[in-house]
Write a protein that holds these residues in place. Sequence first.
Motif, PDB file in Angstrom:
ATOM      1  N   PHE A 115      42.007  35.671  57.430  1.00  7.97           N
ATOM      2  CA  PHE A 115      40.710  35.810  58.076  1.00  7.97           C
ATOM      3  C   PHE A 115      40.520  37.276  58.462  1.00  7.97           C
ATOM      4  N   VAL A 116      39.395  37.850  58.116  1.00 11.07           N
ATOM      5  CA  VAL A 116      39.105  39.249  58.433  1.00 11.07           C
ATOM      6  C   VAL A 116      37.821  39.295  59.257  1.00 11.07           C
ATOM      7  N   THR A 117      37.951  39.712  60.503  1.00  7.38           N
ATOM      8  CA  THR A 117      36.813  39.837  61.406  1.00  7.38           C
ATOM      9  C   THR A 117      36.426  41.298  61.524  1.00  7.38           C
ATOM     10  N   ASN A 118      35.161  41.592  61.367  1.00  2.07           N
ATOM     11  CA  ASN A 118      34.680  42.977  61.364  1.00  2.07           C
ATOM     12  C   ASN A 118      34.097  43.346  62.725  1.00  2.07           C
ATOM     13  N   LYS A 119      34.807  44.188  63.459  1.00  2.00           N
ATOM     14  CA  LYS A 119      34.321  44.729  64.728  1.00  2.00           C
ATOM     15  C   LYS A 119      34.056  46.228  64.625  1.00  2.00           C
ATOM     16  N   LEU A 120      33.892  46.725  63.398  1.00  2.00           N
ATOM     17  CA  LEU A 120      33.517  48.119  63.180  1.00  2.00           C
ATOM     18  C   LEU A 120      32.012  48.290  63.395  1.00  2.00           C
ATOM     19  N   PRO A 121      31.543  49.534  63.473  1.00  2.00           N
ATOM     20  CA  PRO A 121      30.093  49.753  63.582  1.00  2.00           C
ATOM     21  C   PRO A 121      29.370  49.659  62.237  1.00  2.00           C
ATOM     22  N   GLU A 122      30.081  49.408  61.140  1.00  2.00           N
ATOM     23  CA  GLU A 122      29.459  49.247  59.834  1.00  2.00           C
ATOM     24  C   GLU A 122      30.196  48.173  59.053  1.00  2.00           C
ATOM     25  N   HIS A 123      29.631  47.777  57.899  1.00  2.00           N
ATOM     26  CA  HIS A 123      30.271  46.730  57.103  1.00  2.00           C
ATOM     27  C   HIS A 123      31.590  47.228  56.515  1.00  2.00           C
ATOM     28  N   THR A 124      32.409  46.280  56.038  1.00  2.00           N
ATOM     29  CA  THR A 124      33.718  46.618  55.475  1.00  2.00           C
ATOM     30  C   THR A 124      34.148  45.547  54.496  1.00  2.00           C
ATOM     31  N   THR A 125      35.286  45.749  53.853  1.00  2.00           N
ATOM     32  CA  THR A 125      35.983  44.737  53.048  1.00  2.00           C
ATOM     33  C   THR A 125      37.470  45.025  53.177  1.00  2.00           C
ATOM     34  N   MET A 137      38.571  37.744  45.071  1.00  2.00           N
ATOM     35  CA  MET A 137      39.375  38.020  46.265  1.00  2.00           C
ATOM     36  C   MET A 137      39.852  39.469  46.300  1.00  2.00           C
ATOM     37  N   ASP A 138      39.403  40.293  45.343  1.00  2.00           N
ATOM     38  CA  ASP A 138      39.927  41.650  45.195  1.00  2.00           C
ATOM     39  C   ASP A 138      39.387  42.616  46.235  1.00  2.00           C
ATOM     40  N   GLY A 139      38.288  42.281  46.890  1.00  2.00           N
ATOM     41  CA  GLY A 139      37.839  43.055  48.041  1.00  2.00           C
ATOM     42  C   GLY A 139      37.052  44.305  47.763  1.00  2.00           C
ATOM     43  N   VAL A 140      36.394  44.410  46.602  1.00  2.00           N
ATOM     44  CA  VAL A 140      35.559  45.573  46.321  1.00  2.00           C
ATOM     45  C   VAL A 140      34.118  45.220  46.682  1.00  2.00           C
ATOM     46  N   GLY A 141      33.631  45.796  47.766  1.00  2.00           N
ATOM     47  CA  GLY A 141      32.298  45.471  48.256  1.00  2.00           C
ATOM     48  C   GLY A 141      31.234  45.757  47.213  1.00  2.00           C
ATOM     49  N   GLY A 142      30.334  44.784  47.019  1.00  2.00           N
ATOM     50  CA  GLY A 142      29.246  44.937  46.067  1.00  2.00           C
ATOM     51  C   GLY A 142      29.617  44.561  44.656  1.00  2.00           C
ATOM     52  N   LEU A 143      30.907  44.605  44.299  1.00  2.00           N
ATOM     53  CA  LEU A 143      31.365  44.259  42.959  1.00  2.00           C
ATOM     54  C   LEU A 143      31.960  42.859  42.925  1.00  2.00           C
ATOM     55  N   SER A 144      32.984  42.634  43.733  1.00  2.00           N
ATOM     56  CA  SER A 144      33.661  41.341  43.704  1.00  2.00           C
ATOM     57  C   SER A 144      33.274  40.441  44.872  1.00  2.00           C
ATOM     58  N   PRO A 146      30.305  40.262  48.608  1.00  2.00           N
ATOM     59  CA  PRO A 146      29.416  40.976  49.527  1.00  2.00           C
ATOM     60  C   PRO A 146      30.246  41.719  50.571  1.00  2.00           C
ATOM     61  N   HIS A 147      29.723  42.810  51.092  1.00  2.00           N
ATOM     62  CA  HIS A 147      30.371  43.485  52.212  1.00  2.00           C
ATOM     63  C   HIS A 147      30.412  42.554  53.423  1.00  2.00           C
ATOM     64  N   ILE A 148      31.433  42.723  54.250  1.00  2.00           N
ATOM     65  CA  ILE A 148      31.533  41.921  55.475  1.00  2.00           C
ATOM     66  C   ILE A 148      30.664  42.569  56.538  1.00  2.00           C
ATOM     67  N   PRO A 149      29.564  41.924  56.955  1.00  2.00           N
ATOM     68  CA  PRO A 149      28.681  42.547  57.946  1.00  2.00           C
ATOM     69  C   PRO A 149      29.361  42.695  59.307  1.00  2.00           C
ATOM     70  N   HIS A 169      43.620  48.016  52.172  1.00  2.00           N
ATOM     71  CA  HIS A 169      42.718  49.026  52.710  1.00  2.00           C
ATOM     72  C   HIS A 169      41.293  48.649  52.326  1.00  2.00           C
ATOM     73  N   PRO A 170      40.285  49.256  52.915  1.00  4.12           N
ATOM     74  CA  PRO A 170      38.906  48.897  52.581  1.00  4.12           C
ATOM     75  C   PRO A 170      38.515  49.383  51.179  1.00  4.12           C
ATOM     76  N   HIS A 171      37.577  48.681  50.570  1.00  2.00           N
ATOM     77  CA  HIS A 171      36.849  49.191  49.406  1.00  2.00           C
ATOM     78  C   HIS A 171      35.370  49.088  49.738  1.00  2.00           C
ATOM     79  N   SER A 172      35.027  49.679  50.886  1.00  2.00           N
ATOM     80  CA  SER A 172      33.671  49.647  51.414  1.00  2.00           C
ATOM     81  C   SER A 172      33.547  50.902  52.261  1.00  2.00           C
ATOM     82  N   ASP A 173      32.629  51.810  51.874  1.00  2.00           N
ATOM     83  CA  ASP A 173      32.586  53.126  52.508  1.00  2.00           C
ATOM     84  C   ASP A 173      34.012  53.673  52.603  1.00  2.00           C
ATOM     85  N   GLU A 174      34.706  53.615  51.468  1.00  2.00           N
ATOM     86  CA  GLU A 174      36.152  53.878  51.446  1.00  2.00           C
ATOM     87  C   GLU A 174      36.503  55.269  51.940  1.00  2.00           C
TER      88      GLU A 174
END
Length: 457
Positions: A115-125, A137-144, A146-149, A169-174
Amino acid sequence: MYSRRQILGAGAALVSSSAWATTTNMGLPEAALMDKASTQGPLHPPSGPDYQPVVTLNGWTLPFRMNNGVKEFHLVAEPVQREMAEGMTANLWGYNGQSPGPTIEAVEGDRVRIFVTNKLPEHTTVHWHGMILPSGMDGVGGLSQPHIPVGKTFVYEFDLVKSGTFMYHPHSDEMVQMAMGMMGFFVIHPKDPKFMPVDRDFVFLLSGYDIDPGTYVPKVMTMTDFNIWTWNSRVFPGIDPLVVSKNDRVRVRVGNLTMTNHPIHMHGYDFEVTCTDGGWVRPEARWPEVSIDIPVGAMRAYEFDAKYPGDWAIHCHKSHHTMNAMGHDVPTFIGVDKSKVAEKIKKLQPEYMPMGTKGMADMGEMEMELPDNTVPMMTGWGPHGPIEMGGMFSVVKVREGISADDYSDPGWYENPPGTQAWEWTGSLPDHAKAEDAKTKVTPKDGVTTNSSHKDHH
């Protein structure tokens, strides 16, 4: 129910099966938190196949719960404060209270649910670096996926099909999120505990930051001129030692998420490279080393038998990477007489100290006043004086009789009589020198005796 803070603090006794039993089949697993920068002891599995757990330098392992045969973890992506060494704290982004995030450990063949909970000020993966899993399940936002809001929780679920050492590590605003410290280790132990067994298993991640003295937030646009080189977001002397009992079989796993390669050199031993993030290296393909270069975005693991007691340095062999808060526009003053200008400066600034005329060793000896929130460029004291290091530097401490789960610092090694370099006070023979040597030391009167200089004039 344990709180995020209560769940950690007892090293190997972090969790038991009963501690998690009350949450089975009840919503999210507890998101354990670590607010210390010290090395936590190994977290032995409360259930399932047994394995020798890893020890994360200045870090910890994320607890899990079993839910109908699935290992469940909870990562929280959030802003964190990380003490890089005493006197310096950075405002970073990380997971579960720390940068890097906690190490995730499981066993080949396990099914995991993260489970990944996003408490950042922007989306992530979260990208599971080097792992074999379904595309979604590869975690590339927009490709594999949606970004985690912001404020949302996503679930990653997959089977662990091979053992080895991996990263997340993130693949969202990496560029921003990794520059801010978002990364962690993922270790998958072999299903067969007899495969590649070791007595001690260390992990750490290489990361670089550009943080000006007096500031707290990294410059995320920096490409090459980093001034803080870290292991697990710590710098020497804030990096804990690797404590080993004599004759242990030891594995060291190193992952690189910086912008450059790092030749990691360990004193006192040779070793074999046994694993990459691509998998285990077959015995016939291994090679001996005393330094192993870690490419960008890669992991290397090496092993050795701890035969030789002592305090053995381990460090990056790029010399600027064993310094802290490096300035990149500092002029070289070696051989320059600064005495007269120093007198004039001291009339305006009495605390002024001229440095660099004989090299930079005096930086490691002087207790100079520093700007807020930074650390000395060269620092650390050993049993024989200043160590004059920083950044990516630590010590492998091999001792007799250390118990299996003891990773506490045993103090400095006392060299047996006759095994330490000593001062020679006898007569010296004439030193040999090349007969055609041309460059000579410039005398104090400033007149050059460089013969090649004379030849051109």
